[in-house]
Design an enzyme around this catalytic site. Structure first.
Site, PDB file in Angstrom:
ATOM      1  N   ARG A  70       0.857  -1.177   0.000  1.00  0.00           N
ATOM      2  CA  ARG A  70       0.000   0.000   0.000  1.00  0.00           C
ATOM      3  C   ARG A  70       0.900   1.237   0.000  1.00  0.00           C
ATOM      4  NH1 ARG A  70      -3.414  -2.659  -1.606  1.00  0.00           N
ATOM      5  NH2 ARG A  70      -5.426  -3.232  -0.698  1.00  0.00           N
ATOM      6  N   GLU A  77      -3.547   7.889  -4.384  1.00  0.00           N
ATOM      7  CA  GLU A  77      -3.937   7.394  -5.714  1.00  0.00           C
ATOM      8  C   GLU A  77      -5.241   8.043  -6.177  1.00  0.00           C
ATOM      9  OE1 GLU A  77      -4.066   3.139  -5.365  1.00  0.00           O
ATOM     10  OE2 GLU A  77      -2.018   3.038  -4.671  1.00  0.00           O
ATOM     11  N   HIS A 127      -1.343   0.918  -9.676  1.00  0.00           N
ATOM     12  CA  HIS A 127      -2.024  -0.028  -8.779  1.00  0.00           C
ATOM     13  C   HIS A 127      -2.615  -1.172  -9.608  1.00  0.00           C
ATOM     14  CE1 HIS A 127      -4.078  -0.479  -4.609  1.00  0.00           C
ATOM     15  NE2 HIS A 127      -3.848  -1.650  -5.157  1.00  0.00           N
TER      16      HIS A 127
END
Lengths: 328, 328
Positions: A245, A274, A292
């Site tokens: 993460r 993000e 991602h």
């Protein structure tokens, strides 16, 4: 055979109720199949307001992707007993609140582990051997003009420190052993039956590694686990790979280290904010930036669908759940 | 101790003569070290014309990189007995002519095999998981605008066909097994003690593979070994990786297959007309382009330097050579 109870359609009487909790952009592909087996209560889709009064009776939630489940979310569904999740991480769940309410949670289990491990290794080879930078060099037409492309660095012999030796980390270790890397790790606890050397903290691991690969869960303890001190310990030639993460890394600090050349390179699939990626990274040749995407292949989505379909059925038939998360 | 033969310097009397055969851009880093051990005859460097008459007496050539050694080259050095090469391939040598003249040749042996295998795997992960394309997507600022990046394809489970199971190919197989790929191969002969299934020709291999990885030598037999038929056999989702030599593939045909979407993707380190890469590839997202960089890491250059230093010494002391090439 005709039902004796002719005034209700089988669609609404015989099917169990499942709440789907999702961002609008997630999960459309799963929903139509789900609707053949369950009565689907999907608050994102407001076309059927008749379902809204069901909030009080819904017992199971299918949570698609990292859609946040907060205490406020839970207040809307007072009889919720189980959340069937679909994500490798679980930082989007208020775990303490779920524990307090006795709600069981499942995750993606191993569905995504191979994909994430593959991308971690892909990012590492890419940073060491400068694959994306080489591709840019060729596409820009620089090869005939500039000649030889700068040397990369060999994969074999690198000391790789894995942060979080769970189902992703152990698969990364297995892959990189085949390249001749030497593997060590840190984790909440030393793992039984694992021959890789264990370090009790990330700082010691960083001092003894050429590469750090982050693939642990994001928790209060692991937030910004990579900051100034760890980056300094990793050193000028050190490389950071993050498929966990974004907030595992103090991103601002990492950007400064990269800009000043105080670290060798980075391969990042996740970021603190993000879909926003620090623009300072866009001009650097020693970073590889992925949006991602560690866990998105059709094969993994199939495995995931199988898992959550199983868990929904298991919930309604009181069988044991798979890939249950400890709400500790 | 003073020499009794005072009118000659030790540099010219005691040192053995080595001819260095190279393109001007190659090998400058090796030369100074070489000059401490040998009397170096380097026709590229015209600063010492006194060496030219030595052409007739030179017995060993250090051939740097893929510098061509033709029959005309050999005519200049009639007493040449041995070529110490530094390249993984040997299509730049006129092998038949060397055999006829009884000249022994050595190559890079395993020095570059790990690098080449690493890059082959890196290119494959990159094409399947769209790493370079993802990096372009992020750097272009597209993530916040376009949202989700298209799915890649899983590495594990892919049927990988290796063309040439030598020191590079066998290392590729070992690495990709750790990812859960199933490996098969074709080669001049079936290898003893290899458990991977063997196909006697590349067409059969292609039919049974999702991915073809080219890592064989370029010879008359392997020139354009991948053309229309093999690409058709590999199919619409098939992927080609080339870390061997450009002319193993009919490049024009490959470009057409890629443009028409009749093949899934390609990861290329080598091309038919280097440093020129077909411009039609620059706009495609399913190809990864590397500038013949499979075998350039400092670690491999060190291993190579050790090997050719050993072979030069072995030549002069009549010891067996390492990494000798069969001039068949």
């Amino acid at each position: 055979m005709a039902s004796s109870d002719q005034h209700q359609s089988p669609e609404t009487t015989n099917l169990q109720l499942v709440l789907v909790h999702r961002y609008p952009r997630f999960g459309n592909s799963f929903l139509s199949k789900l609707q053949t087996r369950y009565r689907v209560f999907d608050p994102v889709d407001e076309s059927d307001p008749s379902l809204l009064p069901l909030s009080g009776s819904v017992r199971v939630m299918l949570c698609l992707g990292p859609t946040p489940v907060t205490s406020e979310t839970l207040d809307k569904y007072p009889n919720l007993e189980c959340i069937v999740g679909t994500s490798a991480g679980y930082d989007h769940f208020d775990l303490a609140e779920c524990r307090r309410r006795g709600i069981r949670i499942t995750g993606a289990g191993d569905s995504f582990s191979e994909d994430a491990a593959d991308l971690a290794v892909g990012l590492l080879i890419d940073v060491l051997r400068r694959v994306s930078a080489a591709d840019r060099f060729v596409r820009a037409g620089s090869w005939p003009v500039k000649g030889i492309f700068p040397l990369g660095s060999k994969v074999g012999g690198k000391r790789v420190g894995i942060v979080g030796l769970g189902s992703i980390g152990s698969r990364i270790g297995k892959r990189l052993e085949a390249f001749g890397c030497s593997i060590a790790y840190t984790s909440k606890r030393m793992k039984p039956n694992v021959s890789f050397p264990f370090h009790s903290n990330i700082h010691d691991l960083a001092i003894n590694s050429d590469v750090l690969i982050l693939c642990c869960a994001l928790t209060n303890e692991t937030h910004h686990i990579v900051g100034k001190e760890v980056l300094t310990a990793l050193g000028k030639e050190g490389i950071v790979i993050n498929v966990g993460r974004g907030a595992l890394i103090d991103e601002e600090e990492l950007v400064q280290f990269l800009k000043r050349g105080e670290i060798g390179g980075a391969g990042l699939d996740v970021y603190e904010n993000e879909p926003h990626v620090p623009k300072e990274l866009f001009g650097l040749d020693n970073v590889v930036l992925s949006p991602h995407a560690a866990v998105v292949t059709p094969e993994s989505f199939n495995a995931l669908e199988e898992l959550f379909t199983y868990n929904l059925e298991a919930f309604f038939s009181n069988k044991p759940l798979r890939a249950q998360i400890e709400c500790e």
